[in-house]
Design a protein around this motif. Structure first.
Motif, PDB file in Angstrom:
ATOM      1  N   ALA A  47     -12.464  -6.947   8.919  1.00 11.08           N
ATOM      2  CA  ALA A  47     -12.964  -5.604   8.607  1.00 11.08           C
ATOM      3  C   ALA A  47     -13.770  -5.583   7.311  1.00 11.08           C
ATOM      4  N   GLY A  48     -13.754  -6.693   6.563  1.00  9.19           N
ATOM      5  CA  GLY A  48     -14.510  -6.785   5.327  1.00  9.19           C
ATOM      6  C   GLY A  48     -13.988  -5.910   4.211  1.00  9.19           C
ATOM      7  N   ILE A  49     -12.652  -5.731   4.149  1.00  6.99           N
ATOM      8  CA  ILE A  49     -12.093  -4.886   3.097  1.00  6.99           C
ATOM      9  C   ILE A  49     -10.888  -5.564   2.452  1.00  6.99           C
ATOM     10  N   GLU A  50     -10.542  -5.108   1.290  1.00  6.85           N
ATOM     11  CA  GLU A  50      -9.301  -5.487   0.630  1.00  6.85           C
ATOM     12  C   GLU A  50      -8.426  -4.250   0.528  1.00  6.85           C
ATOM     13  N   LEU A  51      -7.187  -4.417   0.939  1.00 10.81           N
ATOM     14  CA  LEU A  51      -6.220  -3.325   0.901  1.00 10.81           C
ATOM     15  C   LEU A  51      -5.162  -3.641  -0.147  1.00 10.81           C
ATOM     16  N   LYS A  52      -4.890  -2.656  -1.016  1.00 10.33           N
ATOM     17  CA  LYS A  52      -3.843  -2.817  -2.032  1.00 10.33           C
ATOM     18  C   LYS A  52      -2.777  -1.758  -1.801  1.00 10.33           C
ATOM     19  N   GLN A  53      -1.549  -2.251  -1.626  1.00 13.20           N
ATOM     20  CA  GLN A  53      -0.416  -1.366  -1.375  1.00 13.20           C
ATOM     21  C   GLN A  53       0.494  -1.363  -2.600  1.00 13.20           C
ATOM     22  N   LYS A  54       0.858  -0.192  -3.050  1.00 14.81           N
ATOM     23  CA  LYS A  54       1.768  -0.058  -4.190  1.00 14.81           C
ATOM     24  C   LYS A  54       2.933   0.824  -3.771  1.00 14.81           C
ATOM     25  N   THR A  55       4.110   0.266  -3.791  1.00 17.04           N
ATOM     26  CA  THR A  55       5.307   0.987  -3.376  1.00 17.04           C
ATOM     27  C   THR A  55       6.216   1.203  -4.580  1.00 17.04           C
ATOM     28  N   LYS A  56       6.550   2.442  -4.842  1.00 20.85           N
ATOM     29  CA  LYS A  56       7.429   2.747  -5.961  1.00 20.85           C
ATOM     30  C   LYS A  56       8.854   2.376  -5.598  1.00 20.85           C
ATOM     31  N   PRO A  57       9.582   1.707  -6.521  1.00 16.83           N
ATOM     32  CA  PRO A  57      10.963   1.332  -6.211  1.00 16.83           C
ATOM     33  C   PRO A  57      11.788   2.538  -5.775  1.00 16.83           C
ATOM     34  N   VAL A  58      12.645   2.332  -4.781  1.00 17.00           N
ATOM     35  CA  VAL A  58      13.469   3.405  -4.233  1.00 17.00           C
ATOM     36  C   VAL A  58      14.677   3.636  -5.125  1.00 17.00           C
ATOM     37  N   ASN A  59      14.983   4.890  -5.371  1.00 16.75           N
ATOM     38  CA  ASN A  59      16.171   5.263  -6.126  1.00 16.75           C
ATOM     39  C   ASN A  59      17.049   6.178  -5.285  1.00 16.75           C
ATOM     40  N   SER A  60      18.354   6.083  -5.469  1.00 22.07           N
ATOM     41  CA  SER A  60      19.271   6.882  -4.670  1.00 22.07           C
ATOM     42  C   SER A  60      19.103   8.375  -4.915  1.00 22.07           C
ATOM     43  N   PHE A  61      18.624   8.754  -6.107  1.00 18.98           N
ATOM     44  CA  PHE A  61      18.483  10.170  -6.425  1.00 18.98           C
ATOM     45  C   PHE A  61      17.139  10.744  -5.977  1.00 18.98           C
ATOM     46  N   TYR A  87       6.670  -1.730   3.753  1.00 19.99           N
ATOM     47  CA  TYR A  87       6.121  -1.151   2.535  1.00 19.99           C
ATOM     48  C   TYR A  87       6.513  -2.043   1.362  1.00 19.99           C
ATOM     49  N   VAL A  88       5.620  -2.956   1.039  1.00 24.62           N
ATOM     50  CA  VAL A  88       5.852  -3.930  -0.033  1.00 24.62           C
ATOM     51  C   VAL A  88       4.611  -3.963  -0.911  1.00 24.62           C
ATOM     52  N   SER A  89       4.787  -3.839  -2.204  1.00 22.50           N
ATOM     53  CA  SER A  89       3.644  -3.876  -3.116  1.00 22.50           C
ATOM     54  C   SER A  89       2.923  -5.209  -2.979  1.00 22.50           C
ATOM     55  N   SER A  90       1.657  -5.147  -2.560  1.00 24.52           N
ATOM     56  CA  SER A  90       0.929  -6.373  -2.230  1.00 24.52           C
ATOM     57  C   SER A  90      -0.547  -6.069  -2.055  1.00 24.52           C
ATOM     58  N   SER A  91      -1.327  -7.147  -1.950  1.00 24.19           N
ATOM     59  CA  SER A  91      -2.755  -7.045  -1.660  1.00 24.19           C
ATOM     60  C   SER A  91      -3.046  -7.872  -0.417  1.00 24.19           C
ATOM     61  N   GLN A 130       7.590   6.622  -1.980  1.00 20.85           N
ATOM     62  CA  GLN A 130       6.237   6.834  -2.486  1.00 20.85           C
ATOM     63  C   GLN A 130       5.414   5.558  -2.348  1.00 20.85           C
ATOM     64  N   VAL A 131       4.386   5.639  -1.517  1.00 22.43           N
ATOM     65  CA  VAL A 131       3.514   4.500  -1.243  1.00 22.43           C
ATOM     66  C   VAL A 131       2.065   4.941  -1.423  1.00 22.43           C
ATOM     67  N   SER A 132       1.316   4.164  -2.152  1.00 19.37           N
ATOM     68  CA  SER A 132      -0.121   4.432  -2.290  1.00 19.37           C
ATOM     69  C   SER A 132      -0.901   3.225  -1.805  1.00 19.37           C
ATOM     70  N   ILE A 133      -2.018   3.488  -1.131  1.00 17.60           N
ATOM     71  CA  ILE A 133      -2.865   2.426  -0.600  1.00 17.60           C
ATOM     72  C   ILE A 133      -4.302   2.685  -1.030  1.00 17.60           C
ATOM     73  N   THR A 134      -4.911   1.667  -1.605  1.00 13.33           N
ATOM     74  CA  THR A 134      -6.324   1.762  -1.983  1.00 13.33           C
ATOM     75  C   THR A 134      -7.105   0.707  -1.225  1.00 13.33           C
TER      76      THR A 134
END
Length: 593
Positions: free
Chosen positions: A560-574, A550-554, A579-583
């Motif tokens: 498959a003819g698609i572009e995938l964008k991954q956005k991972t929120k930095p992890v906090n101890s609290f 899970y690394v923020s990247s494209s 939280q990962v979103s993929i478009t």
């Protein structure tokens, strides 16, 4: 320091009365006929005879440590240097037993492939007949690497910032200074001044970092398409080409061929093939990732030169003499030659790759004997990586088993919680790592190479345990070695002892122009290819995509003819939630180029 040469350990393994000359069992038959707990002991006996130490390596002689070698190159105390080199090499490796195991049929009987063995290869090199090379295609069940050209890191992520810091360092380095010793060796004019540290003109390992630089710059260019970097690395290839052309034999190095005379004579020299591996791998990466035809021509010419050297040793002496010379570190020569064969399909390159496998080490792993303690870690991990490449090229399943067993042993018995391994460059007593915690833990070179072993195993098996190991090791053992956003400031080891710091370890923080340790070379490569293990593709009728990290990247998934964008929120101890979103977008015209 006067105790630098340790006394060789003797174990007195008198197990069986076997005449090697009459041994005709295949390895598969041995494994079927013996109890598992005896297999390792049996092979140790076959390899070493009735009384055995670690003849397969130059350990426990501490000269296999790069740190000690660098000290010897720099010291003015000639008496210490002479004493250290006086007992440099252990007894020659007895390889005849492994050779005489005879021709093995592949375990997959349906394929019906017969691999030529070491004895056949020896006869071929002696001129007693040719060797028919038979290979098979990799199965569709293996996951495929995705191209670095199709992956882009989020510049605001931890990975993206680390990549950018490394890019700035690669751009900071000067081509004339990098190739200074290469030009001197070739008899060409060398403007400017050479770099310091391990690239100094009086260091026997000089030139190794230049090989790493070629790999790193090719990987970084694929990852960023930075035009300035492309021009710099092209200039470097042109400069090295002029050096090789001037020499006229295919030889390309920053040190003289006399180093290989010493290597072949079993005399003291600091790992010349280790450096040649880096140069050949760098040239091959320049071809594969940057499309350099000139680089491919250069690496093929180098393979011809060193193939002739190895052949001459075998013909003049014996194949055992060649095996003995492999007690000196040779890096991943087998790996780069298997990779070269995958490009050229020239059987000569496959034969030469086999000759740089280290059977006395791989043989122990093949029969699942855990004997890693006392071995120099980063001498042998690349040999396993090469064995894995042998499996991919030939389909011989025993080399798949070697990689899996090796990974299991290291991970279960020789790894810290961080995923790293080694103490002062060596493996020590298994499962007793608490006593080793200090400043000289987890050499970053070993993490770099263990990630390769793990990555291959994940591609072959899709087991999540390997994905977990990869994530743990890269976070702790790679991203940790940079000092913030300072280009060219990295560490050698990762201190794990209580109260210890990176700054106050033996090596401390390196410098931009006067370190160039082995871990600087692997470091610039690691930070150039951070995008290579986030996504993997399964190429079936309906393609599948595996997200390993899970690394923020494209990622442009071309099949498959698609572009995938991954956005991972930095992890906090609290925050216990990741939280990962993929478009996903389906524009077929998308491209990073």
């Amino acid at each position: 320091m006067s105790e630098i040469v340790s006394e060789e350990e003797n174990r007195g393994l008198i197990l069986l009365s076997v005449h090697r000359s009459s041994l005709s069992l295949t390895l598969h038959e041995i494994k079927r006929s013996m109890a598992p707990q005896l297999i390792g002991c049996f092979l140790v006996f076959l390899l070493y005879g009735s009384v055995s130490g670690k003849e397969c390596t130059n350990t426990p002689n501490e000269l296999s440590s790069h740190t000690v070698r660098a000290q010897l190159m720099s010291t003015e105390k000639q008496s210490w240097k002479a004493h250290a080199l006086s007992d440099y090499h252990l007894n020659p490796t007895d390889e005849s037993a492994w050779m005489e195991l005879g021709r093995r049929e592949a375990l997959n009987k349906e394929v019906g492939i017969e691999e030529f063995d070491w004895l056949m290869l020896y006869r071929s090199m002696k001129g007693f007949g040719g060797v028919e090379v038979i290979t098979r295609q990799r199965g569709e069940d293996l996951l495929s690497e995705v191209s670095l050209h199709d992956v882009r890191l989020d510049p605001d992520s931890m990975y993206g910032r680390a990549q950018q810091t490394n890019l700035e360092y690669l751009l900071l380095l000067d081509v004339d200074r990098l190739v200074w010793s290469f030009r001197k060796q070739a008899g060409l004019s060398a403007p400017g001044e050479p770099y310091g540290g391990w690239e100094r003109p009086d260091m026997e390992i000089r030139g190794h970092f230049v090989g790493h630089y070629m790999s790193a710059s090719a990987q970084m260019w694929a990852s960023t398409h930075n035009r300035t970097l492309y021009e710099k690395m092209s200039s470097l290839i042109d400069a090295l080409y002029e050096c090789q052309k001037k020499t006229g034999t295919g030889y390309l190095s920053a040190f003289p061929p006399e180093f290989f005379d010493r290597f072949e004579a079993i005399k003291s020299v600091w790992a010349p093939y280790y450096t040649i591996h880096k140069i050949m791998a760098g040239l091959l990466d320049q071809h594969i990732l940057a499309g350099s035809a000139k680089a491919l021509q250069m690496v093929v010419w180098m393979a011809d030169y060193f193939g002739n050297r190895v052949k001459n040793v075998i013909q003049k002496y014996s194949i055992e003499r060649h095996w003995s010379s492999l007690n000196e570190e040779t890096g991943g020569m087998n790996d780069v030659l298997y990779r070269l064969y995958s490009v050229t399909k020239d059987p000569k390159h496959l034969v030469l790759a086999h000759l740089f496998d280290k059977p006395c080490f791989l043989g122990l792993l093949a029969v699942q004997a855990d004997s890693l303690s006392g071995f120099h870690s980063n001498t042998h991990i690349p040999v396993v990586v090469g064995a894995q490449m042998r499996y991919e090229i030939t389909g011989d399943p025993i080399y798949k088993e070697i990689g899996a067993f090796f990974m299991d042993v290291v991970n279960s018995s020789h790894s810290y919680a961080t995923g790293g391994t080694s103490v002062s460059e060596f493996w020590s007593d298994p499962k007793r790592l608490a006593d080793t915690l200090g400043t000289e833990n987890e050499e970053s070179c070993t993490t770099y190479n263990m990630l390769k072993v793990c990555r291959n195993l994940f591609r072959w098996t899709k087991e999540m345990a390997y994905a977990d190991y990869y994530e743990r090791a890269i976070l702790n053992g790679v991203l940790s070695i940079q000092r913030g956003k300072e280009p060219g400031v990295m560490i050698y080891m990762l201190p794990l002892g209580r109260g210890h710091s990176k700054a106050r370890s033996y090596h401390g923080w390196g410098t931009k122009f006067d370190s160039f340790w082995c871990c600087y070379g692997t470091g610039i490569e690691s930070f150039s290819k951070l995008g290579d293990s986030i996504y993997f593709e399964e190429k079936r009728t309906t393609p599948s995509l595996y997200v390993l990290q899970y690394v923020s990247s494209s990622f442009i998934w071309r099949s498959a003819g698609i572009e995938l964008k991954q956005k991972t929120k930095p992890v906090n101890s609290f925050d216990p939630n990741l939280q990962v979103s993929i478009t996903i977008s389906t524009n077929e015209e998308i491209s990073f180029l």
